[in-house]
Motif scaffolding. Structure first.
Motif, short mmCIF file in Angstrom:
data_model
loop_
_atom_site.label_atom_id
_atom_site.label_comp_id
_atom_site.label_asym_id
_atom_site.label_seq_id
_atom_site.Cartn_x
_atom_site.Cartn_y
_atom_site.Cartn_z
N LEU A 22 -3.39 51.30 20.05
CA LEU A 22 -4.59 51.35 19.26
C LEU A 22 -4.95 52.81 18.89
CD1 LEU A 22 -7.14 49.17 21.44
CD2 LEU A 22 -6.14 48.70 19.32
N VAL A 23 -4.47 53.67 19.56
CA VAL A 23 -4.48 55.13 19.26
C VAL A 23 -3.42 55.24 17.94
CG1 VAL A 23 -4.07 57.66 19.85
CG2 VAL A 23 -5.32 56.19 21.41
N ASP A 24 -2.47 55.04 18.13
CA ASP A 24 -1.55 55.20 17.00
C ASP A 24 -2.13 54.68 15.76
OD1 ASP A 24 1.03 56.05 15.95
OD2 ASP A 24 1.21 53.83 15.75
N ALA A 74 -5.02 56.65 14.38
CA ALA A 74 -4.54 57.82 13.86
C ALA A 74 -3.76 57.71 12.71
CB ALA A 74 -3.53 58.59 14.71
N THR A 75 -3.13 56.72 12.31
CA THR A 75 -2.43 56.61 10.92
C THR A 75 -3.56 56.38 10.15
OG1 THR A 75 -0.50 55.69 12.09
CG2 THR A 75 -0.84 55.10 9.95
N ALA A 76 -4.54 55.61 10.28
CA ALA A 76 -5.67 55.35 9.43
C ALA A 76 -6.49 56.41 9.04
CB ALA A 76 -6.43 54.05 9.83
N VAL A 77 -6.65 57.21 9.93
CA VAL A 77 -7.53 58.53 9.90
C VAL A 77 -6.95 59.59 9.17
CG1 VAL A 77 -8.58 60.50 10.90
CG2 VAL A 77 -9.12 58.16 11.78
N ASN A 78 -5.43 59.63 9.49
CA ASN A 78 -4.72 60.50 8.51
C ASN A 78 -4.59 60.24 7.16
OD1 ASN A 78 -4.31 62.32 10.87
ND2 ASN A 78 -2.28 61.04 11.42
N ARG A 79 -4.32 59.06 6.81
CA ARG A 79 -4.54 58.47 5.45
C ARG A 79 -5.79 58.85 4.79
NH1 ARG A 79 -1.79 54.12 2.45
NH2 ARG A 79 -2.42 54.76 0.36
N TYR A 123 -12.99 53.80 0.89
CA TYR A 123 -12.92 53.20 2.16
C TYR A 123 -13.99 52.43 2.58
CZ TYR A 123 -8.46 55.97 2.30
OH TYR A 123 -7.09 56.38 2.30
N ARG A 124 -13.76 51.26 3.15
CA ARG A 124 -15.16 50.42 3.42
C ARG A 124 -14.40 49.56 4.69
NH1 ARG A 124 -19.77 48.76 1.70
NH2 ARG A 124 -19.46 49.54 -0.46
N CYS A 125 -15.71 49.61 5.73
CA CYS A 125 -15.23 48.93 6.93
C CYS A 125 -16.28 47.64 6.86
CB CYS A 125 -15.48 49.81 8.20
SG CYS A 125 -15.08 49.27 9.61
N ALA A 126 -15.58 46.51 6.93
CA ALA A 126 -16.32 45.27 6.89
C ALA A 126 -15.04 44.37 7.55
CB ALA A 126 -16.75 44.91 5.48
N ASN A 127 -15.86 43.33 8.29
CA ASN A 127 -15.08 42.05 8.91
C ASN A 127 -13.99 42.46 9.78
OD1 ASN A 127 -16.95 40.48 7.24
ND2 ASN A 127 -15.57 40.74 5.58
N GLY A 128 -14.43 43.51 10.64
CA GLY A 128 -13.11 43.92 11.63
C GLY A 128 -12.13 44.43 10.78
N ARG A 129 -12.10 45.01 9.85
CA ARG A 129 -11.15 45.93 8.97
C ARG A 129 -11.62 46.92 8.16
NH1 ARG A 129 -6.93 41.07 6.48
NH2 ARG A 129 -6.43 39.96 8.57
N LEU A 130 -10.44 48.04 8.25
CA LEU A 130 -10.63 49.18 7.06
C LEU A 130 -9.96 48.95 5.96
CD1 LEU A 130 -12.01 51.88 6.85
CD2 LEU A 130 -9.70 52.76 7.58
N THR A 142 -5.70 46.32 3.11
CA THR A 142 -6.21 46.44 4.45
C THR A 142 -5.33 47.96 4.96
OG1 THR A 142 -6.48 44.37 4.95
CG2 THR A 142 -6.12 45.79 6.87
N VAL A 143 -6.09 48.55 5.57
CA VAL A 143 -5.56 49.80 6.18
C VAL A 143 -5.27 49.82 7.76
CG1 VAL A 143 -5.66 52.20 6.88
CG2 VAL A 143 -6.63 51.44 4.63
N VAL A 144 -6.14 49.00 8.54
CA VAL A 144 -6.06 48.55 9.82
C VAL A 144 -6.99 47.67 10.08
CG1 VAL A 144 -7.48 50.42 10.69
CG2 VAL A 144 -5.65 49.57 12.19
N ASP A 145 -6.68 46.80 11.10
CA ASP A 145 -7.61 45.72 11.73
C ASP A 145 -8.02 46.01 13.00
OD1 ASP A 145 -5.06 45.24 12.81
OD2 ASP A 145 -5.08 43.26 12.02
N GLN A 146 -8.71 45.14 13.51
CA GLN A 146 -9.14 45.35 14.97
C GLN A 146 -10.12 46.33 15.16
OE1 GLN A 146 -5.88 44.29 18.13
NE2 GLN A 146 -5.01 45.33 16.47
#
Length: 289
Positions: free
Chosen positions: A63-65, A68-73, A213-220, A239-243
């Motif tokens: 989860l951290v990985d 971190a990938t999404a935040v760095n993007r 960037y928008r967060c909705a329905n459990g996804r970024l 989708t950048v990342v889910d969960q």
């Protein structure tokens, strides 16, 4: 002869060997099974906690990985933003991305050097000093040119509210090419356009896309748009990342002042199988136009 016969007769006599055997009783067998089960339970109890801890740690690391990938993007896009173009719009983080920029010189219009530049007709030639700075592999074909985006309110004073038919900090989206040390802006919409302000440092930016960037329905979600608008539709975004736990994730932006730059704060929370991690990152935004 008799002695030999007696010997042979004796040798034919069968020899009986006595064997003694010993087996497990039913009680002993039951006791062995019970003790074996007890030992197995004890070993399982002792080993289950370390094994469960290893599984939980592996899940958290994954989860951290992902976070971190999404935040760095996101941080990469923020660092490429046109000064004073970052905004929080309905919970979404949006900005005008500029993969290229440089320093312009006054252009010649009507026989007079104009600063800020003025475009009388298409194509419009604007000279620039030094090599063009490229933050991407190639310069896109259709771009906006931005000069001294102060980010104040009012039509023409910021990139989000261009002034149609009046001086503005951002040009219409046009085809831009480089010939020697001049930028050529080609499109019918550029005829009669004038930039509102002259940059004290003669800086310009070439913007290619609005990135959001928008967060909705459990996804970024990450969307790219080729027009300036008050709101955007993210239904076709990637989708950048889910969960993602959107209720506990947020984006905030603090505009800069005379003594500090702007600051984007990204908080991203991911959850899976009763595990939850939160990642916080702050990105400084150089808002010097």
């Amino acid at each position: 002869m008799r002695r030999l016969a007696c010997t042979l007769s004796a040798s034919r006599t069968p020899v009986r060997v006595a064997y003694t055997g010993h087996g497990f009783t039913l009680v002993e067998l039951v006791m062995v099974i019970a003790l074996s089960g007890l030992v197995a339970v004890m070993i399982g109890t002792v080993m289950s906690r370390p094994m469960q801890g290893f599984v939980d740690q592996s899940r958290r690391a994954e989860l951290v990985d992902l976070a971190a990938t999404a935040v760095n993007r996101m941080a990469r896009d923020v660092r490429l933003a046109v000064p004073n173009s970052v905004r929080i719009n309905g919970g979404a983080l949006e900005l005008l991305r500029a993969p290229s920029g440089g320093r312009y010189r006054a252009n010649l219009a009507g026989g007079v050097l104009q600063d800020p530049p003025v475009c009388v007709a298409s194509p419009c030639a604007i000279p620039f000093a030094g090599p063009l700075q490229l933050n991407e592999l190639a310069l896109p074909a259709n771009l906006w040119m931005v000069i001294y985006n102060v980010g104040s309110s009012g039509a023409g004073n910021n990139v989000w509210t261009p002034a149609a038919g009046a001086p503005s900090v951002i040009s219409p989206r046009v085809s831009i090419s480089v010939q020697g040390t001049e930028l050529y802006l080609t499109d019918a919409a550029i005829s009669g356009f004038r930039f509102r302000y002259a940059s004290p440092q003669h800086r310009f930016f070439l913007a290619d896309q609005v990135v959001g960037y928008r967060c909705a329905n459990g996804r970024l979600w990450r969307g790219e748009f080729d027009s300036l608008a008050a709101n955007y539709d993210y239904s076709a975004a990637a989708t950048v990342v889910d969960q993602v736990d959107c209720a506990n994730s947020s984006f905030t932006y603090t505009p800069g002042t005379n003594i500090r730059s702007g600051l984007v704060t990204i908080r991203l929370t991911l959850s899976a199988n009763d595990e939850s991690i939160s990642l916080l990152q702050q990105v400084h935004v150089d808002n010097a136009p």
